[in-house]
Design a protein around this motif. Structure first.
Motif, PDB file in Angstrom:
ATOM      1  N   PHE A 181       0.903  -1.185   0.004  1.00 37.65           N
ATOM      2  CA  PHE A 181      -0.126  -0.064   0.108  1.00 37.65           C
ATOM      3  C   PHE A 181       0.966   1.452  -0.197  1.00 37.65           C
ATOM      4  O   PHE A 181       0.210   2.451   0.191  1.00 37.65           O
ATOM      5  N   VAL A 182       2.296   1.064   0.116  1.00 38.51           N
ATOM      6  CA  VAL A 182       3.022   2.226  -0.189  1.00 38.51           C
ATOM      7  C   VAL A 182       4.011   2.141  -1.404  1.00 38.51           C
ATOM      8  O   VAL A 182       4.103   2.993  -2.112  1.00 38.51           O
ATOM      9  N   ALA A 183       4.856   1.001  -1.423  1.00 42.20           N
ATOM     10  CA  ALA A 183       5.849   0.963  -2.468  1.00 42.20           C
ATOM     11  C   ALA A 183       5.329   0.995  -3.920  1.00 42.20           C
ATOM     12  O   ALA A 183       6.181   1.546  -4.757  1.00 42.20           O
ATOM     13  N   PRO A 184       4.112   0.625  -4.331  1.00 42.63           N
ATOM     14  CA  PRO A 184       3.760   0.733  -5.624  1.00 42.63           C
ATOM     15  C   PRO A 184       3.530   2.208  -6.122  1.00 42.63           C
ATOM     16  O   PRO A 184       3.458   2.416  -7.097  1.00 42.63           O
ATOM     17  N   PHE A 185       3.431   3.066  -5.057  1.00 49.36           N
ATOM     18  CA  PHE A 185       2.905   4.476  -5.472  1.00 49.36           C
ATOM     19  C   PHE A 185       4.058   5.414  -5.514  1.00 49.36           C
ATOM     20  O   PHE A 185       3.974   6.676  -5.754  1.00 49.36           O
ATOM     21  N   VAL A 186       5.298   4.916  -4.946  1.00 44.97           N
ATOM     22  CA  VAL A 186       6.672   5.927  -4.909  1.00 44.97           C
ATOM     23  C   VAL A 186       7.488   5.542  -5.745  1.00 44.97           C
ATOM     24  O   VAL A 186       7.582   4.371  -6.378  1.00 44.97           O
ATOM     25  N   GLY A 187       8.484   6.438  -6.020  1.00 47.07           N
ATOM     26  CA  GLY A 187       9.550   6.143  -7.019  1.00 47.07           C
ATOM     27  C   GLY A 187       9.364   6.557  -8.302  1.00 47.07           C
ATOM     28  O   GLY A 187       8.300   7.117  -8.579  1.00 47.07           O
ATOM     29  N   SER A 188      10.446   6.754  -9.060  1.00 48.68           N
ATOM     30  CA  SER A 188      10.532   7.156 -10.593  1.00 48.68           C
ATOM     31  C   SER A 188       9.537   6.348 -11.309  1.00 48.68           C
ATOM     32  O   SER A 188       8.957   6.778 -12.348  1.00 48.68           O
ATOM     33  N   LYS A 189       9.547   5.218 -11.030  1.00 47.70           N
ATOM     34  CA  LYS A 189       8.552   4.063 -11.922  1.00 47.70           C
ATOM     35  C   LYS A 189       7.598   3.572 -10.690  1.00 47.70           C
ATOM     36  O   LYS A 189       7.883   2.795 -10.153  1.00 47.70           O
ATOM     37  N   ASN A 190       6.528   4.175 -10.739  1.00 48.18           N
ATOM     38  CA  ASN A 190       5.189   3.431 -10.003  1.00 48.18           C
ATOM     39  C   ASN A 190       4.178   3.246 -10.792  1.00 48.18           C
ATOM     40  O   ASN A 190       4.019   3.452 -12.162  1.00 48.18           O
ATOM     41  N   VAL A 191       3.191   2.545 -10.343  1.00 44.73           N
ATOM     42  CA  VAL A 191       1.727   2.064 -10.961  1.00 44.73           C
ATOM     43  C   VAL A 191       1.177   3.331 -11.412  1.00 44.73           C
ATOM     44  O   VAL A 191       0.329   2.984 -12.125  1.00 44.73           O
TER      45      VAL A 191
ATOM     46  N   ASN B 206       2.333   6.037 -12.889  1.00 42.27           N
ATOM     47  CA  ASN B 206       2.873   6.644 -13.963  1.00 42.27           C
ATOM     48  C   ASN B 206       3.100   8.434 -13.573  1.00 42.27           C
ATOM     49  O   ASN B 206       3.013   9.109 -14.413  1.00 42.27           O
ATOM     50  N   THR B 207       3.155   8.625 -12.263  1.00 43.33           N
ATOM     51  CA  THR B 207       3.283   9.889 -11.879  1.00 43.33           C
ATOM     52  C   THR B 207       4.600  10.010 -10.930  1.00 43.33           C
ATOM     53  O   THR B 207       4.198   9.606  -9.817  1.00 43.33           O
ATOM     54  N   PRO B 208       5.713  10.218 -11.267  1.00 42.36           N
ATOM     55  CA  PRO B 208       6.712   9.880 -10.565  1.00 42.36           C
ATOM     56  C   PRO B 208       6.829  10.585  -9.067  1.00 42.36           C
ATOM     57  O   PRO B 208       6.182  11.961  -9.172  1.00 42.36           O
ATOM     58  N   TYR B 209       7.207   9.848  -8.106  1.00 40.06           N
ATOM     59  CA  TYR B 209       7.042  10.487  -6.631  1.00 40.06           C
ATOM     60  C   TYR B 209       7.987  10.078  -6.121  1.00 40.06           C
ATOM     61  O   TYR B 209       8.409   8.990  -5.236  1.00 40.06           O
ATOM     62  N   GLU B 210       9.147  10.995  -6.020  1.00 35.51           N
ATOM     63  CA  GLU B 210      10.446  10.832  -5.289  1.00 35.51           C
ATOM     64  C   GLU B 210      10.254  10.917  -3.802  1.00 35.51           C
ATOM     65  O   GLU B 210      10.011  12.119  -3.693  1.00 35.51           O
ATOM     66  N   SER B 211      10.670  10.173  -3.238  1.00 28.69           N
ATOM     67  CA  SER B 211      10.620  10.155  -1.651  1.00 28.69           C
ATOM     68  C   SER B 211      11.781   9.111  -1.125  1.00 28.69           C
ATOM     69  O   SER B 211      11.543   8.010  -0.615  1.00 28.69           O
ATOM     70  N   PRO B 212      12.977   9.884  -1.330  1.00 26.86           N
ATOM     71  CA  PRO B 212      14.209   8.990  -0.777  1.00 26.86           C
ATOM     72  C   PRO B 212      14.069   8.394   0.426  1.00 26.86           C
ATOM     73  O   PRO B 212      14.824   7.099   0.856  1.00 26.86           O
ATOM     74  N   GLU B 213      13.615   8.819   1.451  1.00 32.20           N
ATOM     75  CA  GLU B 213      13.485   8.270   2.663  1.00 32.20           C
ATOM     76  C   GLU B 213      12.574   7.160   2.887  1.00 32.20           C
ATOM     77  O   GLU B 213      12.908   6.138   3.474  1.00 32.20           O
ATOM     78  N   ILE B 214      11.323   7.127   1.752  1.00 30.91           N
ATOM     79  CA  ILE B 214      10.667   5.939   1.972  1.00 30.91           C
ATOM     80  C   ILE B 214      11.336   4.983   0.891  1.00 30.91           C
ATOM     81  O   ILE B 214      11.593   3.829   1.310  1.00 30.91           O
ATOM     82  N   THR B 215      11.813   5.445  -0.240  1.00 29.67           N
ATOM     83  CA  THR B 215      12.439   4.277  -1.141  1.00 29.67           C
ATOM     84  C   THR B 215      13.668   3.888  -0.843  1.00 29.67           C
ATOM     85  O   THR B 215      14.049   2.673  -0.811  1.00 29.67           O
ATOM     86  N   ASP B 216      14.483   4.681  -0.197  1.00 30.68           N
ATOM     87  CA  ASP B 216      16.028   4.299  -0.002  1.00 30.68           C
ATOM     88  C   ASP B 216      16.200   3.699   1.451  1.00 30.68           C
ATOM     89  O   ASP B 216      17.050   3.075   1.790  1.00 30.68           O
TER      90      ASP B 216
END
Length: 526
Positions: free
Chosen positions: A432-442, A444-454
């Motif tokens: 419920f979190v990972a699919p919606f963040v990052g440069s490639k997400n479900v 297709n609206t890039p959502y960069e959040s380094p604290e979450i993804t990294d």
């Protein structure tokens, strides 16, 4: 002959049958000749698993196999095409599966380790925009050892990887029918699942019959299934009442659920099965849009939207307000949006916009799919428009398209604000979190959040005990509320409406909220 009592059915899937008495006998001989017809508004957008991260999974679960899956009553992946699967190291970075010997696809081709490797790698290589490759971010490479052993080497620890392999996106396909570097284009479908797709009439129906070559966990209780695709809930409900179809899944409106619950005399031949749902609805804000990209605009919308009124007016008790992307019933659920914004307040929203120098009504276009989630979606967006415009702070234009056309627009980033639903790929807060963040997400609206993804996601994936990841996901949701790139609206319940002659509805929904058609059967007459 055998029977299931209501208590056994409820224990198997924590379902609530709204019809008293579900324990009619089912005749095994009759089962061999049974055919079931199911209506839905969840039409596939593609027949190729490498392209689908959406409602196409409803069909895929029934015609394809995955290495592991969710048999009825399970909440963790169990072997399906695989004989066994496990992490073979202590760091959760090497996952190994041994296949059942002698498996074949419905066309007679071997289902071996090479076919598994091909199936997974083509998802990565084709990399469809907004497609399921987003699930495979932790996968480094796939290796085989002989005909039966497949090894998945991960870039980093990922305790959720078995759950990912259980999604229909990881369906196994024969290499000769599915190219390694492009989608299948002949309109065909070849799998090894419980059923064979005999025919497919786009937008109308799919005809499924038992796959005689199937070897897996599913115990099929019918001979064949026809899935009929509807664009209108009222028409679909009418077909059920006239016995043109036997059951409905996906697309019942709240008034239709209420009608069935009321047990009117004209509906006495119908039953309604309710289960706790983890599906959610939310708004997406496009960071490339001139107005939706402004944080004060998004925060003002979050301050105004009244989820309680929305749910009461449109969904009439069939849903409940949702204040975080992680729903109730999933580890890490919070009420962070409510904790931060409190009750809806126009004055607070006005102050947010004023502080940002915005003193005129903000024009925005809200887009929604007209058929994916049922006819109530149009009413939902009309209510959102009413609430926002009543504040005097927004001017909302509504636009709707059928799902197939709608997807083209949002995948190209055309919509300023749009509504989506999420039916979990697997029952874990990560999904419920990972699919919606990052440069490639479900989305297709890039959502960069380094604290979450990294940081937060990698830390949580090192933890095999998925109940022990609450802290990471509570922090992730704080960040989601800070950014308001996503605005959760409500969490739904799941319903199967069926003729009283049909059994198995209590067992037909897996933890991914996908319909397992093999559980449905026609009860023997007395």
């Amino acid at each position: 002959m055998f029977y299931r009592t209501c208590l056994q059915a409820a224990a198997a899937l924590a379902s609530i049958s709204l019809l008293a008495g579900c324990g009619l006998f089912a005749d095994e001989d009759a089962d061999r000749e049974q055919k079931i017809s199911v209506g839905t508004m969840s039409e596939p957008t593609t027949l190729d698993p490498a392209a689908a991260w959406d409602g196409s999974w409803e069909l895929f679960r029934n015609v394809f196999q995955t290495l592991v899956s969710f048999p009825t009553g399970s909440t963790t992946p169990q072997p399906d095409a695989a004989k066994s699967c496990r992490f073979t190291d202590t760091n959760n970075t090497l996952f190994e599966c041994e296949l059942r010997p002698g498996l074949t696809f419905s066309n007679g081709d071997k289902l071996d380790a090479a076919a598994v490797k091909h199936s997974i790698e083509r998802v990565q290589k084709i990399d469809v925009k907004g497609g399921p490759n987003g699930l495979l971010g932790s996968l480094e490479k796939v290796e085989t050892s002989g005909d039966l052993v497949v090894k998945f080497r991960l870039k980093d620890a990922d305790a959720t990887f078995p759950f990912i392999l259980a999604t229909p996106a990881m369906s196994l396909v024969p290499p000769d029918d599915y190219p390694a570097d492009k989608l299948r284009e002949d309109g065909g479908l070849t799998g090894s699942g419980p059923y064979v797709l005999d025919s497919y009439d786009k937008g109308k129906q799919a005809q499924l019959t038992k796959n005689p070559k199937y070897e897996g966990f599913a115990k099929r209780k019918n001979e064949a299934v026809t899935i009929r695709y509807f664009q209108d809930s009222e028409v679909m409900m009418g077909a059920l009442k006239k016995k043109d179809i036997d059951a409905i899944y996906r697309g019942l409106t709240a008034p239709e659920v209420v009608e069935l619950e009321s047990k009117k005399p004209e509906n006495e031949h119908l039953q309604l099965v309710e289960t706790v749902g983890a599906d959610i609805r939310y708004l997406v804000f496009n960071s490339k849009d001139p107005m939706a990209s402004k944080l004060p605009v998004r925060r003002a919308i979050a301050q105004i939207v009244d989820r309680g009124v929305l749910v009461d007016k449109v969904y009439k008790g069939t849903a409940e307000p949702l204040y975080s992307m992680v729903p109730k019933g999933i580890a890490g659920h919070t009420t962070e949006f409510f904790d931060r914004y409190g009750e809806p307040s126009v004055s607070k929203a006005r102050a947010i916009l004023k502080d940002a120098g915005i003193d005129k009504p903000v024009p925005l276009t809200f887009w929604y799919t007209t058929d994916r989630y049922g006819s109530a979606t149009a009413l939902e967006f009309a209510e959102l428009k009413r609430q926002l415009e009543a504040s005097g702070l927004f001017k909302i234009t509504l636009q709707g398209k059928p799902e197939k056309d709608f997807q083209v627009g949002w995948k190209q980033g055309e919509y300023p604000v749009f509504g989506r639903g999420w039916f979990p790929d697997f029952p874990d807060p990560d999904n419920f979190v990972a699919p919606f963040v990052g440069s490639k997400n479900v989305l297709n609206t890039p959502y960069e959040s380094p604290e979450i993804t990294d940081n937060l996601l990698p830390a949580s994936r090192r933890e095999s005990d998925r109940g022990a990841v609450t802290k990471q996901f509570e922090r992730a949701q704080e960040i989601l509320v800070d950014d308001v790139r996503l605005l959760p609206l409500w969490q739904g319940k799941l319903y199967v409406a069926a003729s009283e002659e049909v059994g198995g509805g209590e067992l037909a929904l897996d933890p991914q909220t996908v319909m397992q058609m093999w559980e449905l059967y026609r009860k023997a007459s007395w």
